[in-house]
Motif scaffolding. Structure first.
Motif, PDB file in Angstrom:
ATOM      1  N   TRP A 103      -3.186   7.747   2.919  1.00 26.83           N
ATOM      2  CA  TRP A 103      -3.944   6.858   2.011  1.00 26.83           C
ATOM      3  C   TRP A 103      -2.917   6.060   1.216  1.00 26.83           C
ATOM      4  CZ3 TRP A 103      -3.839   6.933  -3.454  1.00 26.83           C
ATOM      5  CH2 TRP A 103      -4.728   6.058  -4.073  1.00 26.83           C
ATOM      6  N   SER A 104      -3.193   4.765   1.076  1.00 23.98           N
ATOM      7  CA  SER A 104      -2.279   3.914   0.310  1.00 23.98           C
ATOM      8  C   SER A 104      -3.096   2.921  -0.517  1.00 23.98           C
ATOM      9  CB  SER A 104      -1.320   3.169   1.246  1.00 23.98           C
ATOM     10  OG  SER A 104      -2.026   2.279   2.097  1.00 23.98           O
ATOM     11  N   LEU A 105      -2.534   2.505  -1.623  1.00 24.24           N
ATOM     12  CA  LEU A 105      -3.160   1.551  -2.540  1.00 24.24           C
ATOM     13  C   LEU A 105      -2.119   0.474  -2.858  1.00 24.24           C
ATOM     14  CD1 LEU A 105      -5.678   0.911  -4.296  1.00 24.24           C
ATOM     15  CD2 LEU A 105      -4.526   2.182  -6.150  1.00 24.24           C
ATOM     16  N   SER A 106      -2.496  -0.781  -2.648  1.00 22.14           N
ATOM     17  CA  SER A 106      -1.543  -1.873  -2.871  1.00 22.14           C
ATOM     18  C   SER A 106      -2.281  -3.104  -3.391  1.00 22.14           C
ATOM     19  CB  SER A 106      -0.810  -2.223  -1.573  1.00 22.14           C
ATOM     20  OG  SER A 106      -1.723  -2.631  -0.578  1.00 22.14           O
ATOM     21  N   THR A 115      -6.835  -4.909  -5.955  1.00 20.90           N
ATOM     22  CA  THR A 115      -6.053  -4.036  -5.056  1.00 20.90           C
ATOM     23  C   THR A 115      -6.868  -3.732  -3.819  1.00 20.90           C
ATOM     24  OG1 THR A 115      -6.900  -2.061  -6.155  1.00 20.90           O
ATOM     25  CG2 THR A 115      -4.806  -2.952  -6.972  1.00 20.90           C
ATOM     26  N   SER A 116      -6.150  -3.288  -2.791  1.00 21.33           N
ATOM     27  CA  SER A 116      -6.811  -2.841  -1.554  1.00 21.33           C
ATOM     28  C   SER A 116      -6.263  -1.471  -1.171  1.00 21.33           C
ATOM     29  CB  SER A 116      -6.556  -3.843  -0.425  1.00 21.33           C
ATOM     30  OG  SER A 116      -5.184  -3.906  -0.104  1.00 21.33           O
ATOM     31  N   GLN A 117      -7.100  -0.699  -0.551  1.00 24.23           N
ATOM     32  CA  GLN A 117      -6.680   0.632  -0.123  1.00 24.23           C
ATOM     33  C   GLN A 117      -6.807   0.752   1.385  1.00 24.23           C
ATOM     34  OE1 GLN A 117      -9.173   3.526  -2.016  1.00 24.23           O
ATOM     35  NE2 GLN A 117     -11.073   2.550  -1.377  1.00 24.23           N
ATOM     36  N   ASP A 118      -6.021   1.670   1.912  1.00 22.80           N
ATOM     37  CA  ASP A 118      -5.966   1.827   3.358  1.00 22.80           C
ATOM     38  C   ASP A 118      -5.984   3.318   3.688  1.00 22.80           C
ATOM     39  OD1 ASP A 118      -5.765   0.954   6.014  1.00 22.80           O
ATOM     40  OD2 ASP A 118      -3.595   1.321   6.020  1.00 22.80           O
ATOM     41  N   ASN A 315     -10.535   0.516   5.489  1.00 20.18           N
ATOM     42  CA  ASN A 315     -10.362   0.298   4.062  1.00 20.18           C
ATOM     43  C   ASN A 315     -11.038   1.366   3.220  1.00 20.18           C
ATOM     44  OD1 ASN A 315      -8.881  -2.031   4.520  1.00 20.18           O
ATOM     45  ND2 ASN A 315     -10.713  -3.323   4.583  1.00 20.18           N
ATOM     46  N   ASP A 316     -11.968   2.067   3.808  1.00 15.25           N
ATOM     47  CA  ASP A 316     -12.551   3.201   3.109  1.00 15.25           C
ATOM     48  C   ASP A 316     -12.674   4.353   4.102  1.00 15.25           C
ATOM     49  OD1 ASP A 316     -15.221   3.104   4.470  1.00 15.25           O
ATOM     50  OD2 ASP A 316     -15.286   1.147   3.433  1.00 15.25           O
TER      51      ASP A 316
END
Length: 454
Positions: A103-106, A115-118, A315-316
């Protein structure tokens, strides 16, 4: 892809195994012992050989040593280690699988306030097919190594039992020598008193008193060394029992116990193959070396492995399981050594040389085993045949001292004859104690040489 695993497993198991197969080495053991014709034995006879002495204290010491001796505990731990290493090698025949999650948040590009998460989720597997038996030969080597380790632990046990019995008998012998010295000292003091009385009465010269005094002083000077031998023997025994000298209690057994001369059933030379732990370990080491030749030969052949992976990204978390966000792959890999500078073939030759060394070590172990039994039989026969004559000599010396003492008191002989008879009696008493110890040690060495105690 998983539906093909049973088929691939069958193909793998049906594949060949390169390298030589282990063959139990031939032996030319003699049909019987050259030293004597001992009675036949059973496994039970030698499994608890120390009980033939009928000494409860020895039985207790043996039991304590098996539970507390550090070397014995280390040997058992080595077995556990070898078993786990075998399990590690067996895993090489099975596929390996790994799972990953991330999981990453950028921040979004151009939009610092958002922001977007992956989310990522995946699994991968790989399996090296043992087409030429390299892994199976390795497992074979580890299995043989486990057998060698187990046999080596049995050898530690066999040696420990023999060392405990020997140390205990050393303590008994030291105690006996100390007892004899003290008894002789009392007799010598009595002789000195008689010589002093006769000298005072004018029936004996001063020389008689001085000779008697010299005998008393010589025995008194010897007693401290004997006391030290008793303490040293007890200390050596405490180390074998894995305890401290001060925490060990010993009592002198009855004379009927330590004067006993039991018979150890020996059996046939061929039985050493299954009794002697070092012979069993040498055979297992040879098996290991032969299997390692197969491992080296398999390194000359291609290695084929299968790989597969499944992954998802979104993304989720919910998007991870949507079909359009999933990916999978299945592949194979073939590696054939082309040029290693001759290292692979040199390794084969090195492993072959190691196997030949193991074969010679096995042969030497057999020869040594037979020789040790023969030597113990020779010693046992020699010592037991001397014992009746030593007993007869001791009885004669004791009687000679009594007669010389009576003659001296009656004025019929010189005091020198008394001293000579007394010294001869003391010497024969010590010889009897030493011979009993020699017989006990020969029995212990025979039991050890036969692989008794496991």
């Amino acid at each position: 892809m998983f539906k093909y695993i049973p088929l691939l497993t069958a193909c793998c198991l049906a594949s060949c195994m390169v390298g030589p197969d282990f063959q139990r080495p031939a032996n030319d053991l003699p049909a019987s012992w050259a030293a004597a014709k001992p009675p036949h034995s059973t496994d039970q006879d030698l499994r608890s050989w120390w009980r033939i002495f009928g000494d409860p204290q020895l039985n207790r010491l043996v039991s304590t040593s098996l539970n507390n001796n550090p070397d014995m505990k280390v040997a058992l731990l080595r077995i556990r280690e070898a078993r786990e290493r075998l399990r590690i090698s067996q895993a090489s025949l099975l596929p390996s699988a790994d799972a990953s999650a991330g999981w990453s948040l950028s921040p979004d590009r151009g939009f610092r306030s958002s922001t977007s998460q992956d989310f990522t989720l995946g699994a991968s597997t790989s399996w090296e097919l043992d087409l030429f038996g390299g892994n199976r030969r390795s497992i074979e080597a580890y299995r043989a190594s486990l057998m060698s380790t187990e046999a080596s632990a049995c050898a530690v046990r066999t040696s420990l039992l023999a060392d405990v019995a020997t140390a205990y008998f050393n303590w008994i012998t030291a105690c006996e020598q100390l007892r004899i010295a003290r008894e002789q000292l009392e007799i010598q003091r009595g002789t000195l008193t008689i010589a002093e009385k006769r000298h005072t009465a004018g029936f004996a010269p001063r020389l008689d008193v001085e000779q008697a005094t010299s005998s008393v002083a010589a025995t008194e000077s010897h007693i401290p060394a004997l006391i030290a031998q008793v303490a040293s023997a007890k200390n050596q025994l405490s180390v074998l029992l894995g305890t401290y000298n001060s925490r060990m209690e010993l009592t002198m057994p009855k004379a009927t116990v330590f004067e006993k001369t039991p018979v150890v059933p020996v059996g046939l030379p061929s039985e050493l193959l299954r009794r002697r732990p070092d012979v069993i370990a040498a055979e297992a080491d040879l098996h290991t070396a032969v299997a390692n030749v197969g491992v080296a030969v398999a390194d000359l052949y291609p290695r084929f492995s299968l790989t597969g992976s499944v992954s998802g990204r979104g993304n989720d978390f919910a998007q991870l399981f949507r079909e359009n966000n999933n990916a999978w792959s299945l592949g194979g890999n073939l590696v054939q050594p082309l040029f290693q500078g001759g290292a692979l073939r040199a390794n084969v030759r090195a492993q072959q040389a190691a196997a030949e060394q193991a074969a010679e070590t096995y042969r030497k172990t057999l020869i040594t085993a037979v020789s040790e039994v023969e030597e113990a039989l020779i010693d046992y026969g020699n010592y037991t045949s001397q014992m009746p004559y030593l007993q007869k000599e001791n009885e004669a010396n004791k009687e000679a001292f009594r007669i010389s003492m009576e003659s001296y008191q009656g004025g019929e002989t010189e005091f020198l004859n008394v001293i000579t008879a007394q010294n001869s009696w003391l010497s024969s008493e010590e010889s009897l104690v030493t011979m009993r110890q020699n017989i006990r040690k020969a029995i212990v060495q025979l039991a050890r040489a036969l692989g008794g105690g496991w």
